[in-house]
Write a protein that holds these residues in place. Structure first.
Motif, PDB file in Angstrom:
ATOM      1  N   LYS A   1       0.842  -1.186   0.000  1.00  0.00           N
ATOM      2  CA  LYS A   1       0.000   0.000   0.000  1.00  0.00           C
ATOM      3  C   LYS A   1       0.881   1.241   0.000  1.00  0.00           C
ATOM      4  CE  LYS A   1      -3.863  -2.093   2.508  1.00  0.00           C
ATOM      5  NZ  LYS A   1      -4.751  -1.991   3.704  1.00  0.00           N
ATOM      6  N   VAL A   2       0.291   2.382  -0.361  1.00  0.00           N
ATOM      7  CA  VAL A   2       0.999   3.653  -0.321  1.00  0.00           C
ATOM      8  C   VAL A   2       0.461   4.463   0.856  1.00  0.00           C
ATOM      9  CG1 VAL A   2       1.483   5.821  -1.512  1.00  0.00           C
ATOM     10  CG2 VAL A   2       1.424   3.678  -2.804  1.00  0.00           C
ATOM     11  N   PHE A   3       1.365   4.855   1.761  1.00  0.00           N
ATOM     12  CA  PHE A   3       1.018   5.681   2.913  1.00  0.00           C
ATOM     13  C   PHE A   3       1.651   7.057   2.708  1.00  0.00           C
ATOM     14  CE2 PHE A   3       1.275   1.269   4.159  1.00  0.00           C
ATOM     15  CZ  PHE A   3       0.154   1.061   4.962  1.00  0.00           C
ATOM     16  N   GLU A   4       0.845   8.100   2.797  1.00  0.00           N
ATOM     17  CA  GLU A   4       1.353   9.452   2.575  1.00  0.00           C
ATOM     18  C   GLU A   4       1.216  10.276   3.847  1.00  0.00           C
ATOM     19  OE1 GLU A   4       0.225  13.477   0.053  1.00  0.00           O
ATOM     20  OE2 GLU A   4      -0.203  11.521  -0.848  1.00  0.00           O
ATOM     21  N   GLY A   5       2.280  11.014   4.176  1.00  0.00           N
ATOM     22  CA  GLY A   5       2.226  11.864   5.360  1.00  0.00           C
ATOM     23  C   GLY A   5       3.555  12.537   5.621  1.00  0.00           C
ATOM     24  N   TYR A   6       3.694  13.075   6.836  1.00  0.00           N
ATOM     25  CA  TYR A   6       4.888  13.812   7.259  1.00  0.00           C
ATOM     26  C   TYR A   6       5.741  12.892   8.133  1.00  0.00           C
ATOM     27  CZ  TYR A   6       7.679  17.374   9.699  1.00  0.00           C
ATOM     28  OH  TYR A   6       8.705  18.108  10.227  1.00  0.00           O
ATOM     29  N   LEU A   7       6.996  12.698   7.753  1.00  0.00           N
ATOM     30  CA  LEU A   7       7.871  11.767   8.462  1.00  0.00           C
ATOM     31  C   LEU A   7       8.676  12.489   9.538  1.00  0.00           C
ATOM     32  CD1 LEU A   7       8.865   8.792   8.489  1.00  0.00           C
ATOM     33  CD2 LEU A   7      10.730   9.525   6.986  1.00  0.00           C
ATOM     34  N   PHE A   8       8.611  11.961  10.767  1.00  0.00           N
ATOM     35  CA  PHE A   8       9.398  12.547  11.856  1.00  0.00           C
ATOM     36  C   PHE A   8       9.887  11.430  12.781  1.00  0.00           C
ATOM     37  CE2 PHE A   8       5.151  12.153  13.502  1.00  0.00           C
ATOM     38  CZ  PHE A   8       5.280  11.900  14.862  1.00  0.00           C
TER      39      PHE A   8
END
Length: 232
Positions: free
Chosen positions: A7-14
């Motif tokens: 699956k493709v997960f999109e967001g802000y990586l921290f």
């Protein structure tokens, strides 16, 4: 239990520091989704170690290709999300005084030179990241830019990449903020290959960001005894 398929997960990586004070103290990585939910991204290193593949994208909006398992995202690939509002400043520079290219035409009998001298015009694609950070993108090959020249009738006269060979492997491209960076090329031509006077178009693309820019210049004909071998 885990889902089947990627699956493709999109967001802000921290990242957060976990297991404070223990021998296993180290970073954990999270993906902040649009709804504010934070998903753990499973690193592929020891508990106390950084994951280089994830460290590269910290503080960025990313797409993660992977599987959801019980504890979090088992990632396979991470890449930047296209962010049009964070585009580079891109422009074309041409070595032409007043944006005019003078071309020899219909010389008198005493002025004919054979063969005609090969002329050239220097071009550059100027790329600038106006922030105190590093812009990152990807390219499917080692080709980072391309240039074209079109005549007054819209016909393509020249494409820079047609005479070039590139390695067919994806690369990560970094543009540090601050001073502009330049991709320089040269257009070689003979006067007799210029079909007509009028407005000509230079088009260029910076492939890592997909940004296209254009610049117009004018061709004028003149009878000249000697033609400079370099324009501008």
């Amino acid at each position: 239990m885990k889902d089947t398929g990627l699956k493709v997960f999109e967001g802000y990586l921290f990242a957060k520091l976990a297991r404070l004070g223990s021998k296993s103290e180290g970073p954990e990585y999270y993906l902040q989704m649009k709804d504010g939910k934070e998903l753990l991204v499973l690193k592929k290193t020891e508990l106390w170690e950084e994951d280089p593949a994830l460290e590269e994208f910290l503080g960025e909006r990313v797409e993660i290709l992977g599987e959801w398992v019980e504890k979090g995202i088992d990632y396979k690939k991470v890449k930047l999300v296209s962010q049009p509002w964070r585009q580079l400043n891109v422009s074309i520079q041409a070595a032409l005084p007043n944006d005019i290219l003078w071309v020899a035409r219909e010389p008198g009998p005493k002025d004919v030179r054979f063969p005609q001298p090969l002329r050239s015009m220097k071009l550059a694609l100027e790329v600038e990241w106006p922030y105190r950070s590093i812009w990152r993108g990807e390219c499917p090959t080692t080709q980072l830019s391309d240039f074209w020249i079109y005549g007054p009738d819209g016909r393509e006269l020249w494409q820079w990449s047609e005479s070039m060979i590139f390695v067919d492997e994806p690369i990560v491209v970094e543009v540090p903020g601050g001073a502009p960076h330049h991709a320089k090329v040269v257009w070689y031509f003979y006067d007799h290959a210029i079909p007509a006077a009028g407005e000509y178009l230079i088009r260029a693309i910076f492939l890592p960001s997909g940004q296209k820019v254009e610049k117009v210049f004018e061709v004028k004909f003149a009878v000249m005894k000697e033609v400079e071998t370099v324009a501008g």
